[in-house]
Design an enzyme around this catalytic site. Structure first.
Site, short mmCIF file in Angstrom:
data_model
loop_
_atom_site.label_atom_id
_atom_site.label_comp_id
_atom_site.label_asym_id
_atom_site.label_seq_id
_atom_site.Cartn_x
_atom_site.Cartn_y
_atom_site.Cartn_z
N SER A 23 98.23 12.67 98.84
CA SER A 23 98.20 11.86 100.07
C SER A 23 98.63 10.35 99.38
O SER A 23 99.68 10.14 99.06
CB SER A 23 96.98 12.08 100.82
OG SER A 23 97.00 11.40 101.99
N HIS A 72 102.31 14.55 102.45
CA HIS A 72 102.17 14.98 103.55
C HIS A 72 102.29 13.82 104.83
O HIS A 72 102.06 12.92 104.26
CB HIS A 72 100.94 15.77 103.76
CG HIS A 72 99.65 15.07 103.81
ND1 HIS A 72 99.21 14.30 104.58
CD2 HIS A 72 98.93 15.12 102.68
CE1 HIS A 72 98.04 13.52 104.12
NE2 HIS A 72 97.88 14.13 103.09
#
Length: 233
Positions: free
Chosen positions: A117, A140
């Site tokens: 992330s 993501h």
């Protein structure tokens, strides 16, 4: 006990306390006599809200002043960053990444376990990045915790945050912005989610990370960058 031994013991105790409190240490016992600051980004990056006491966190209000001290220090020759993070607060993570990227001192990052992330921008913010073969990186889209107001302005704001992240990653790696966005929106890998998990060698092939390697390779590269900077100066 001699005065020299007492001073050495005090130094060791102080360093152990720094490691325990903040995950930091000064590495200065190498043959080249370089002073290298070690910084760890572990667990979840804590931002404007405090996480539960049972969570392993890296607090950005500790990291930012430390990075400023490293930049200002005459003694510090370089910075080694060890990452094993699941991500965390986007604004805090980007702030840390921007600070690392703007340092004049040579920097090398090493991803151990995971750089997920918002950990991705922090990993690529260094001058040179390594990842161990068994580590993973997860790319993501930005997520929102808590209440989400489903209006057009909110979606546009999320898009802007997402664009800041992808632009930073593209600017500090060998990965194109279009490829980053493609991996972010992949629906075939993560269960009940979109995104992509890259293992160590895959991250290097994609151009996200410079090279696979461990602590030895990371230290050798940092020595090389320090030597190069000294020759230029």
């Amino acid at each position: 006990m001699s005065e020299e031994k007492e001073e050495k013991l005090e130094t060791v105790q102080e360093q152990n306390q720094q490691i325990e409190d903040l995950g930091e240490a000064m590495l200065e016992e190498n043959e080249r006599k370089y002073h290298i600051q070690l910084l760890t980004i572990i667990g979840e990056v804590e931002g404007h809200e405090c996480l539960p006491n049972n969570s392993k966190t890296t607090k950005y209000e500790h990291i930012l002043p430390k990075l400023a001290i490293i930049e200002d220090s005459r003694e510090t020759d370089g910075l080694l960053i060890l990452l094993n993070t699941v991500g965390g607060d986007v604004e805090a993570g980007l702030a840390i990444a921007e600070m690392i990227a703007s340092l004049s001192k040579p920097t090398v990052s090493l991803v151990l376990g995971g750089g997920h992330s918002i950990g991705v921008p922090m990993a690529v913010s260094a001058d040179y990045s390594f990842i161990v073969p068994s580590a993973t990186m997860v790319i993501h889209p930005v997520r929102s915790n808590g209440m989400f107001i489903g209006v057009m302005q909110t979606y546009r704001n999320m898009e802007k945050i997402q664009d800041r992240i992808t632009r930073f990653i593209a600017d500090h790696s060998n990965m194109k912005k279009e490829r980053i966005e493609e991996l972010m929106l992949d629906t075939s890998q993560l269960v009940k989610d979109v995104g992509t998990m890259l293992e160590g060698e895959e991250a290097v092939r994609e151009g996200l990370i410079n090279e696979t390697g461990g602590i030895r390779e990371a230290m050798e590269k940092l020595y090389e960058l320090i030597e190069k900077r000294r020759n230029i100066c």
